[in-house]
Design an enzyme around this catalytic site. Structure first.
Site, PDB file in Angstrom:
ATOM      1  N   TYR A   1     -17.144   5.727-110.798  1.00 23.32           N
ATOM      2  CA  TYR A   1     -16.890   5.614-109.367  1.00 23.32           C
ATOM      3  C   TYR A   1     -16.311   6.904-108.814  1.00 23.32           C
ATOM      4  CZ  TYR A   1     -11.833   5.260-110.129  1.00 23.32           C
ATOM      5  OH  TYR A   1     -10.540   5.538-110.466  1.00 23.32           O
TER       6      TYR A   1
ATOM      7  N   HIS B   1     -23.930  -5.623-125.701  1.00 23.38           N
ATOM      8  CA  HIS B   1     -23.178  -4.367-125.647  1.00 23.38           C
ATOM      9  C   HIS B   1     -24.092  -3.143-125.536  1.00 23.38           C
ATOM     10  CE1 HIS B   1     -19.978  -7.012-126.849  1.00 23.38           C
ATOM     11  NE2 HIS B   1     -19.095  -6.022-126.862  1.00 23.38           N
TER      12      HIS B   1
ATOM     13  N   LYS C   1     -14.570   9.268-115.026  1.00 25.57           N
ATOM     14  CA  LYS C   1     -13.959   8.366-114.032  1.00 25.57           C
ATOM     15  C   LYS C   1     -14.656   7.010-114.081  1.00 25.57           C
ATOM     16  CE  LYS C   1     -12.436   8.780-109.176  1.00 25.57           C
ATOM     17  NZ  LYS C   1     -11.028   8.481-109.351  1.00 25.57           N
TER      18      LYS C   1
ATOM     19  N   ARG D   1     -26.353 -10.053-121.012  1.00 22.61           N
ATOM     20  CA  ARG D   1     -25.170  -9.459-121.627  1.00 22.61           C
ATOM     21  C   ARG D   1     -25.415  -9.074-123.083  1.00 22.61           C
ATOM     22  NH1 ARG D   1     -20.699 -10.268-124.533  1.00 22.61           N
ATOM     23  NH2 ARG D   1     -18.862  -9.087-123.884  1.00 22.61           N
TER      24      ARG D   1
ATOM     25  N   GLU E   1      -0.660  12.653-116.535  1.00 23.23           N
ATOM     26  CA  GLU E   1      -1.013  12.490-115.114  1.00 23.23           C
ATOM     27  C   GLU E   1      -0.481  11.138-114.675  1.00 23.23           C
ATOM     28  OE1 GLU E   1      -5.235  12.103-114.362  1.00 23.23           O
ATOM     29  OE2 GLU E   1      -5.556  11.019-116.230  1.00 23.23           O
TER      30      GLU E   1
ATOM     31  N   ARG F   1     -18.800  15.786-109.651  1.00 22.23           N
ATOM     32  CA  ARG F   1     -18.070  15.033-110.676  1.00 22.23           C
ATOM     33  C   ARG F   1     -18.801  13.734-111.021  1.00 22.23           C
ATOM     34  NH1 ARG F   1     -11.829  13.605-109.649  1.00 22.23           N
ATOM     35  NH2 ARG F   1     -12.739  12.139-108.178  1.00 22.23           N
TER      36      ARG F   1
HETATM   37  N1  PLP Z   1      -5.909  10.896-112.165  1.00 20.09           N
HETATM   38  C1  PLP Z   1      -6.377   9.634-112.170  1.00 20.09           C
HETATM   39  C2  PLP Z   1      -6.191   8.810-113.389  1.00 20.09           C
HETATM   40  C3  PLP Z   1      -7.024   9.121-111.043  1.00 20.09           C
HETATM   41  O1  PLP Z   1      -7.501   7.864-111.064  1.00 20.09           O
HETATM   42  C4  PLP Z   1      -7.165   9.943-109.903  1.00 20.09           C
HETATM   43  C5  PLP Z   1      -7.833   9.438-108.694  1.00 20.09           C
HETATM   44  O2  PLP Z   1      -8.245   8.327-108.600  1.00 20.09           O
HETATM   45  C6  PLP Z   1      -6.655  11.237-109.933  1.00 20.09           C
HETATM   46  C7  PLP Z   1      -6.038  11.686-111.089  1.00 20.09           C
HETATM   47  C8  PLP Z   1      -6.783  12.136-108.755  1.00 20.09           C
HETATM   48  O3  PLP Z   1      -8.129  12.536-108.589  1.00 20.09           O
HETATM   49  P1  PLP Z   1      -8.682  12.949-107.167  1.00 20.09           P
HETATM   50  O4  PLP Z   1      -7.857  14.125-106.731  1.00 20.09           O
HETATM   51  O5  PLP Z   1     -10.093  13.322-107.447  1.00 20.09           O
HETATM   52  O6  PLP Z   1      -8.535  11.779-106.271  1.00 20.09           O
END
Ligand code: PLP
Length: 291
Positions: A33, A102, A148, A100, A184, A52
């Site tokens: 996403y 895997h 992501k 379904r 983070e 990305r």
């Molecule tokens: N780190 C994580 C785990 C995130 O989910 C996000 C954004 O959703 C970010 C960092 C920040 O990313 P962005 O600057 O692309 O929103």
């Protein structure tokens, strides 16, 4: 006017927009996403978000059968039809709908959905003067958090722990030789400032390469600020002069306390303030937005 969503080529009222129950995003988290900011009716940083998204799709071998130009067109159309000045647009691409199992289905078309929600970015500007608090949580996510994916359960639990503690965000920490490293936040990137040096965790497999993180590094390079990309420990964060976080929905927010301990004098710091002005000036330059 009802809120509108996009589902595989159609724009529908959000309330009746849906995916099949055997969508692989639902059953396996087999989906990626993006979230982009919409300011002044325009999508900010669309291009890096698409780059990305494409990288993440390629990492997982998900084939999205729509080129960048029509994808951008559909996203802008959905934003325009919803009619919000300040909003976020969410895009999700799953491997598709299949019985379904895997292993990847032999044949399945990716499911693409987009939603748009109103978002109060002016509040983020106000928060520059108040700052926010964070707590720490163990980073127990999988080994490829640079992708992501919608598999966000550890992030969800960490964010809820922050909410329960009256904090805005949870910083995820992992043990290392020199002490716990701050990687983070649950949905944001983490930064500290010590003796004028701005420090954030390097990209790689341990953090999401945030678009806001990237923008700030670029903005820093154009001005007098340089960013050191290296892991920093929780002890360093607690002893920092300033701290802040960045993300699409929180382009820059000062962190004034970590686990109940004040950072600096417990007020948003001066360098974070200058960076905040740079960030919002850049937004104004790009899309003409003002708080
Ligand atoms: N780190 C994580 C785990 C995130 O989910 C996000 C954004 O959703 C970010 C960092 C920040 O990313 P962005 O600057 O692309 O929103």
């Amino acid at each position: 006017m009802p809120q509108l969503a996009y589902v595989n080529g159609q724009i529908l009222p959000l309330a009746s927009a849906s995916l099949h129950v055997e969508d692989r995003g639902t059953q396996f988290g087999d989906a990626v996403y993006e979230v982009c900011a919409v300011l002044n009716g325009q999508i900010l940083d669309w291009q890096p978000h698409v780059v990305r998204l494409r990288r993440n799709l390629a990492e997982l071998g998900i084939v999205l059968d729509i080129a960048d130009a029509p994808l951008g067109l559909q996203a802008r159309r959905l934003v325009a039809r919803n009619g919000y000045r300040d909003a976020i647009i969410y895009l999700q691409v799953s491997r598709g709908t299949a019985r379904r199992d895997h292993a990847f289905p032999a044949r399945s078309a990716a499911n693409l959905v987009m939603t748009v929600r109103r978002f109060d970015f002016a509040q983020r500007v106000r928060q520059l003067t108040t700052g926010i608090k964070v707590i720490t949580q163990a980073d127990n996510r999988w080994g490829r958090v640079d992708i992501k994916t919608v598999g966000l359960l550890p992030n969800v639990l960490a964010k809820q722990a922050a909410r329960d503690a009256g904090a805005f965000e949870a910083w995820l920490v992992a043990p290392a030789d020199g002490g716990d490293v701050v990687r983070e936040g649950s949905s944001t990137n983490a930064w500290i400032i010590k003796d004028g040096q701005i420090i954030t965790h390097p990209t790689g497999t341990h953090i999401l390469p945030g678009i806001a993180r990237d923008s700030l590094i670029r903005l820093g390079q154009q001005t007098q600020f340089t960013v050191e990309e290296r892991p920093f420990t929780l002890a360093e964060a607690l002893a920092a002069d300033e701290a802040f976080l960045t993300s699409t929905t929180a382009p820059i927010l000062p962190v004034v306390a970590i686990d109940g301990q004040m950072i600096g004098d417990g007020k948003p710091g001066p360098i974070t303030g200058r960076l905040g002005r740079l960030v919002w000036q850049d937004v104004a330059r790009q899309v003409g937005w003002r708080a």
